[in-house]
Design a protein around this motif. Structure first.
Motif, short mmCIF file in Angstrom:
data_model
loop_
_atom_site.label_atom_id
_atom_site.label_comp_id
_atom_site.label_asym_id
_atom_site.label_seq_id
_atom_site.Cartn_x
_atom_site.Cartn_y
_atom_site.Cartn_z
N MET A 1 -25.97 -10.87 -13.61
CA MET A 1 -24.68 -11.15 -12.98
C MET A 1 -24.79 -12.32 -12.01
O MET A 1 -23.86 -13.14 -11.89
N VAL A 2 -25.91 -12.43 -11.30
CA VAL A 2 -26.13 -13.59 -10.43
C VAL A 2 -26.01 -14.88 -11.24
O VAL A 2 -25.31 -15.83 -10.87
N LEU A 3 -26.69 -14.91 -12.40
CA LEU A 3 -26.65 -16.10 -13.25
C LEU A 3 -25.25 -16.36 -13.78
O LEU A 3 -24.81 -17.52 -13.87
N ASP A 4 -24.54 -15.30 -14.16
CA ASP A 4 -23.17 -15.46 -14.65
C ASP A 4 -22.28 -16.10 -13.57
O ASP A 4 -21.48 -17.00 -13.86
N LEU A 5 -22.43 -15.61 -12.35
CA LEU A 5 -21.58 -16.13 -11.27
C LEU A 5 -21.93 -17.57 -10.91
O LEU A 5 -21.05 -18.38 -10.63
N VAL A 6 -23.23 -17.89 -10.93
CA VAL A 6 -23.62 -19.28 -10.69
C VAL A 6 -23.09 -20.18 -11.80
O VAL A 6 -22.54 -21.26 -11.55
N GLY A 7 -23.24 -19.73 -13.04
CA GLY A 7 -22.74 -20.52 -14.16
C GLY A 7 -21.25 -20.74 -14.11
O GLY A 7 -20.74 -21.76 -14.59
N ALA A 8 -20.53 -19.77 -13.52
CA ALA A 8 -19.07 -19.89 -13.40
C ALA A 8 -18.66 -20.76 -12.23
O ALA A 8 -17.46 -21.02 -12.05
N GLY A 9 -19.63 -21.21 -11.41
CA GLY A 9 -19.31 -22.10 -10.31
C GLY A 9 -19.03 -21.41 -8.99
O GLY A 9 -18.56 -22.05 -8.04
N VAL A 10 -19.32 -20.10 -8.89
CA VAL A 10 -19.05 -19.38 -7.64
C VAL A 10 -19.95 -19.88 -6.52
O VAL A 10 -19.54 -19.95 -5.36
N GLY A 11 -21.19 -20.23 -6.85
CA GLY A 11 -22.12 -20.71 -5.85
C GLY A 11 -23.46 -21.02 -6.48
O GLY A 11 -23.59 -21.03 -7.71
N VAL A 12 -24.46 -21.26 -5.64
CA VAL A 12 -25.82 -21.48 -6.11
C VAL A 12 -26.63 -20.23 -5.77
O VAL A 12 -26.19 -19.36 -5.03
N ALA A 13 -27.86 -20.14 -6.30
CA ALA A 13 -28.71 -18.99 -6.02
C ALA A 13 -30.16 -19.41 -6.04
O ALA A 13 -30.53 -20.38 -6.71
N LEU A 14 -30.98 -18.69 -5.29
CA LEU A 14 -32.43 -18.85 -5.35
C LEU A 14 -32.98 -17.69 -6.17
O LEU A 14 -32.81 -16.53 -5.80
#
Length: 300
Positions: free
Chosen positions: A228-241
């Protein structure tokens, strides 16, 4: 003091419901109540606060929980030791595992091989935050766990290192930092972050790194699953470490939507270790599972 009374006590302490605990122990509620009263008579103290929902432990009850678990585990280990003379491993293996373990380590393969080799062992897998799983292993609530350790030499535990992998920045491919060869934490000021929960060891490491650098970050979303982290990053919600070793095939659009960028100026990594109680405190099943894992890690 009878073992069945301790077992009923632990069930009620964990379930916090007479109905649920009685069902778990396959007895009627009146039988469970009688068992708890008998234990309270043995220890000469009230163990539960009467009339509360959910059921609440007294201070004396809280103190007894880890000791009761260890006593039950010691009794189970004694039975298993006798059974092992006949060459058959039996009993119960309660193992904690990070939700991400299977993305990098073949945990399911190890578990399957162990289950097929020891069909008389009942296996339970629990997924919790690293700190909670370490506490449960120490208190006897789990037999072993695959966790991300912050303290690499925790007292009372044997530790088998499994992996250490770099943490990298995951961002959308159209992000201004996507084409950078490496990114410093200072360059992430003002970014919106998608993060795992604070109970996860990797989150604690990230928080420490930003605090040490005197930096703050804006966390806009917390989720307890890397996919889900990757899905949200891919959707442009934010970045992640994220850990570099995640299996990005679990994110069907990762190749198109995401870019991984190494970090510079800071050493951040995700560790995964197998932990179990030291020495004779470990159950036979936990020791046998650990032997299997060690054999898989050894070079051929």
């Amino acid at each position: 003091m009878e073992l069945r009374h301790l077992r009923h006590f632990v069930a009620l302490a964990e379930e916090r419901s007479f109905t649920t605990a009685a069902g778990r122990e396959h007895i009627v509620q009146s039988g469970l109540s009688t068992s708890i009263r008998a234990l309270e008579k043995d220890v000469d103290a009230l163990l539960f606060v009467r009339g509360t929902r959910p059921v609440r432990l007294t201070a004396e009850g809280e103190a007894l929980v880890p000791l009761a678990r260890r006593t039950l585990e010691a009794a189970a280990a004694a039975r298993q030791t006798v059974q092992e003379v006949h060459g058959a491993l039996a009993g119960h293996l309660r193992i904690g595992a990070l939700q991400t373990t299977g993305h990098t380590l073949p945990f399911a393969d190890w578990l399957a091989e162990f289950a097929l080799a020891h069909p008389r062992v009942r296996i339970s897998v629990m997924q919790r935050g690293a700190s909670e799983m370490v506490r449960l292993v120490l208190d006897g609530g789990l037999d072993c766990g695959l966790v991300g350790l912050l303290d690499h030499d925790p007292p009372g535990l044997d530790v088998v290192p499994l992996l250490a992998e770099p943490v990298v920045l995951a961002c959308p491919r159209n992000h201004p930092l996507a084409q950078a060869s490496a990114v410093r934490l200072e360059q992430l000021t003002g970014e919106r972050f998608v993060e795992p929960p604070p109970a996860w060891a990797i989150r604690t490491e990230i928080d420490r790194a930003f605090a040490a650098a005197g930096l703050e970050r804006q966390i806009v979303c917390e989720v307890n699953e890397w996919v889900m982290v990757l899905d949200l990053v891919g959707a442009g919600v934010g970045v992640a470490l994220v850990p570099q070793g995640l299996d990005f095939t679990l994110h069907p659009r990762s190749d198109e939507a995401l870019q991984l960028v190494p970090l510079a100026g800071v050493q951040l990594e995700r560790r995964v270790d197998l932990v179990l109680p030291s020495g004779h405190a470990a159950t036979p099943a936990a020791r046998r599972f650990t032997d299997l894992v060690r054999s898989k890690l050894s070079p051929a």
